[in-house]
Scaffold this motif. Structure first.
Motif, PDB file in Angstrom:
ATOM      1  N   LEU A  61       0.819  -1.209   0.000  1.00 32.41           N
ATOM      2  CA  LEU A  61       0.000   0.000   0.000  1.00 32.41           C
ATOM      3  C   LEU A  61       0.855   1.263   0.000  1.00 32.41           C
ATOM      4  CD1 LEU A  61      -2.936  -0.933   2.365  1.00 32.41           C
ATOM      5  CD2 LEU A  61      -3.051  -0.417  -0.062  1.00 32.41           C
ATOM      6  N   THR A  62       2.006   1.213   0.641  1.00 34.81           N
ATOM      7  CA  THR A  62       2.900   2.365   0.623  1.00 34.81           C
ATOM      8  C   THR A  62       3.410   2.630  -0.789  1.00 34.81           C
ATOM      9  OG1 THR A  62       3.588   1.889   2.886  1.00 34.81           O
ATOM     10  CG2 THR A  62       5.011   3.325   1.602  1.00 34.81           C
ATOM     11  N   CYS A  63       3.800   1.572  -1.484  1.00 36.51           N
ATOM     12  CA  CYS A  63       4.272   1.731  -2.861  1.00 36.51           C
ATOM     13  C   CYS A  63       3.141   2.103  -3.807  1.00 36.51           C
ATOM     14  CB  CYS A  63       4.928   0.441  -3.344  1.00 36.51           C
ATOM     15  SG  CYS A  63       6.425   0.034  -2.460  1.00 36.51           S
ATOM     16  N   LEU A  64       1.990   1.505  -3.610  1.00 39.70           N
ATOM     17  CA  LEU A  64       0.863   1.716  -4.512  1.00 39.70           C
ATOM     18  C   LEU A  64       0.175   3.062  -4.275  1.00 39.70           C
ATOM     19  CD1 LEU A  64      -0.540   0.136  -6.744  1.00 39.70           C
ATOM     20  CD2 LEU A  64      -2.101  -0.760  -5.039  1.00 39.70           C
ATOM     21  N   GLY A  65       0.352   3.641  -3.111  1.00 42.22           N
ATOM     22  CA  GLY A  65      -0.320   4.891  -2.789  1.00 42.22           C
ATOM     23  C   GLY A  65       0.077   6.039  -3.695  1.00 42.22           C
ATOM     24  N   TRP A  66       1.343   6.105  -4.066  1.00 38.00           N
ATOM     25  CA  TRP A  66       1.821   7.201  -4.907  1.00 38.00           C
ATOM     26  C   TRP A  66       1.934   6.812  -6.381  1.00 38.00           C
ATOM     27  CZ3 TRP A  66       1.747  11.862  -2.954  1.00 38.00           C
ATOM     28  CH2 TRP A  66       1.778  12.006  -1.572  1.00 38.00           C
ATOM     29  N   SER A  67       1.549   5.616  -6.742  1.00 36.09           N
ATOM     30  CA  SER A  67       1.693   5.173  -8.134  1.00 36.09           C
ATOM     31  C   SER A  67       0.861   5.975  -9.135  1.00 36.09           C
ATOM     32  CB  SER A  67       1.380   3.682  -8.249  1.00 36.09           C
ATOM     33  OG  SER A  67       0.040   3.441  -7.918  1.00 36.09           O
ATOM     34  N   PRO A  68      -0.329   6.522  -8.798  1.00 36.58           N
ATOM     35  CA  PRO A  68      -1.015   7.348  -9.802  1.00 36.58           C
ATOM     36  C   PRO A  68      -0.212   8.576 -10.224  1.00 36.58           C
ATOM     37  CG  PRO A  68      -2.570   6.686  -8.135  1.00 36.58           C
ATOM     38  CD  PRO A  68      -1.225   6.247  -7.667  1.00 36.58           C
ATOM     39  N   LEU A  69       0.500   9.188  -9.282  1.00 35.38           N
ATOM     40  CA  LEU A  69       1.324  10.341  -9.654  1.00 35.38           C
ATOM     41  C   LEU A  69       2.536   9.924 -10.472  1.00 35.38           C
ATOM     42  CD1 LEU A  69       1.263  12.529  -6.449  1.00 35.38           C
ATOM     43  CD2 LEU A  69       0.033  12.861  -8.572  1.00 35.38           C
ATOM     44  N   VAL A  70       3.100   8.769 -10.145  1.00 32.77           N
ATOM     45  CA  VAL A  70       4.249   8.274 -10.924  1.00 32.77           C
ATOM     46  C   VAL A  70       3.800   7.953 -12.344  1.00 32.77           C
ATOM     47  CG1 VAL A  70       5.920   6.382 -11.105  1.00 32.77           C
ATOM     48  CG2 VAL A  70       5.439   7.414  -8.886  1.00 32.77           C
ATOM     49  N   LEU A  71       2.654   7.315 -12.482  1.00 34.74           N
ATOM     50  CA  LEU A  71       2.147   7.001 -13.815  1.00 34.74           C
ATOM     51  C   LEU A  71       1.815   8.261 -14.608  1.00 34.74           C
ATOM     52  CD1 LEU A  71      -0.203   3.956 -13.160  1.00 34.74           C
ATOM     53  CD2 LEU A  71       1.866   3.991 -14.538  1.00 34.74           C
ATOM     54  N   SER A  72       1.298   9.269 -13.918  1.00 34.60           N
ATOM     55  CA  SER A  72       0.926  10.492 -14.636  1.00 34.60           C
ATOM     56  C   SER A  72       2.144  11.255 -15.146  1.00 34.60           C
ATOM     57  CB  SER A  72       0.071  11.398 -13.753  1.00 34.60           C
ATOM     58  OG  SER A  72       0.824  11.863 -12.661  1.00 34.60           O
ATOM     59  N   SER A  73       3.291  11.045 -14.555  1.00 27.52           N
ATOM     60  CA  SER A  73       4.491  11.725 -15.047  1.00 27.52           C
ATOM     61  C   SER A  73       5.338  10.839 -15.961  1.00 27.52           C
ATOM     62  CB  SER A  73       5.338  12.207 -13.876  1.00 27.52           C
ATOM     63  OG  SER A  73       5.787  11.104 -13.124  1.00 27.52           O
TER      64      SER A  73
END
Length: 139
Positions: A61-73
Motif C-alpha cells: 500500500l505504501t508503494c501503490l499509494g503514490w503510483s497514480p502520480l508516478v504514472l501520470s508523469s
C-alpha cells in the motif's frame, strides 16, 4: 476489571501468606501499580509484532499509494496515463479496504485514496469523451 481485581487480590493473599505479615495500603497500591505496569508492557510487546501478511500489505500500500502520480508523469499518452492512474488509484482504494478489514489500519477510506480516485476518475472520463487536440490543452 472484575478479573483484574480478583487476580490482584489472589496475588496479595499469596504474598501475605508467604511473608506471614499483613500488607499496608501503600504496599497494596505499589503491588497494584506494578502489576498494571507489567500487564501494559506485556500488551505492548504483543502489539508490536505484526503478522507477515500485514507487513507485506503495508509495504504494498505504501508503494501503490503514490503510483497514480508516478504514472501520470511517466506515460506520454494522455488517455493511457489517466486510465492507468485511475486504475492504480482504484486498486489502492480496494487494497486499503481489505487492509482495514484485516485490522491493519483504523481509518478507511484514506483521504489520499479518495482524492486520487476522484481526480483521475474525472480525468479518465474527460480523456475518453473529449477530442485528442482539446485533451492536450487540458492535461
Amino acid at each position: 476489571l472484575r478479573y483484574r481485581t480478583h487476580t490482584y487480590s489472589v496475588l496479595l493473599t499469596l504474598c501475605s501468606t508467604l511473608t506471614m505479615s499483613e500488607f499496608t495500603a501503600s504496599a497494596h497500591e505499589a503491588l497494584l501499580h506494578e502489576a498494571l505496569f507489567e500487564e501494559g508492557v506485556a500488551k505492548q510487546k504483543t502489539a508490536e509484532k505484526k503478522p507477515m501478511s500485514n507487513q507485506i500489505m503495508s509495504f504494498l500500500l505504501t508503494c501503490l499509494g503514490w503510483s497514480p502520480l508516478v504514472l501520470s508523469s511517466a506515460v506520454n499518452n494522455q488517455r493511457a496515463m489517466v486510465t492507468g492512474a485511475a486504475g492504480a488509484a482504484l486498486l489502492s482504494f480496494c487494497l486499503s479496504g481489505i487492509y482495514y478489514m484485516m485490522g491493519g489500519t483504523k481509518v478507511w477510506p484514506k483521504i489520499m485514496d479518495i482524492s486520487f480516485l476522484s481526480t483521475f476518475g474525472i480525468l479518465t472520463i474527460l480523456a475518453w469523451s473529449l477530442p485528442a487536440d482539446t485533451l492536450r490543452n487540458i492535461i
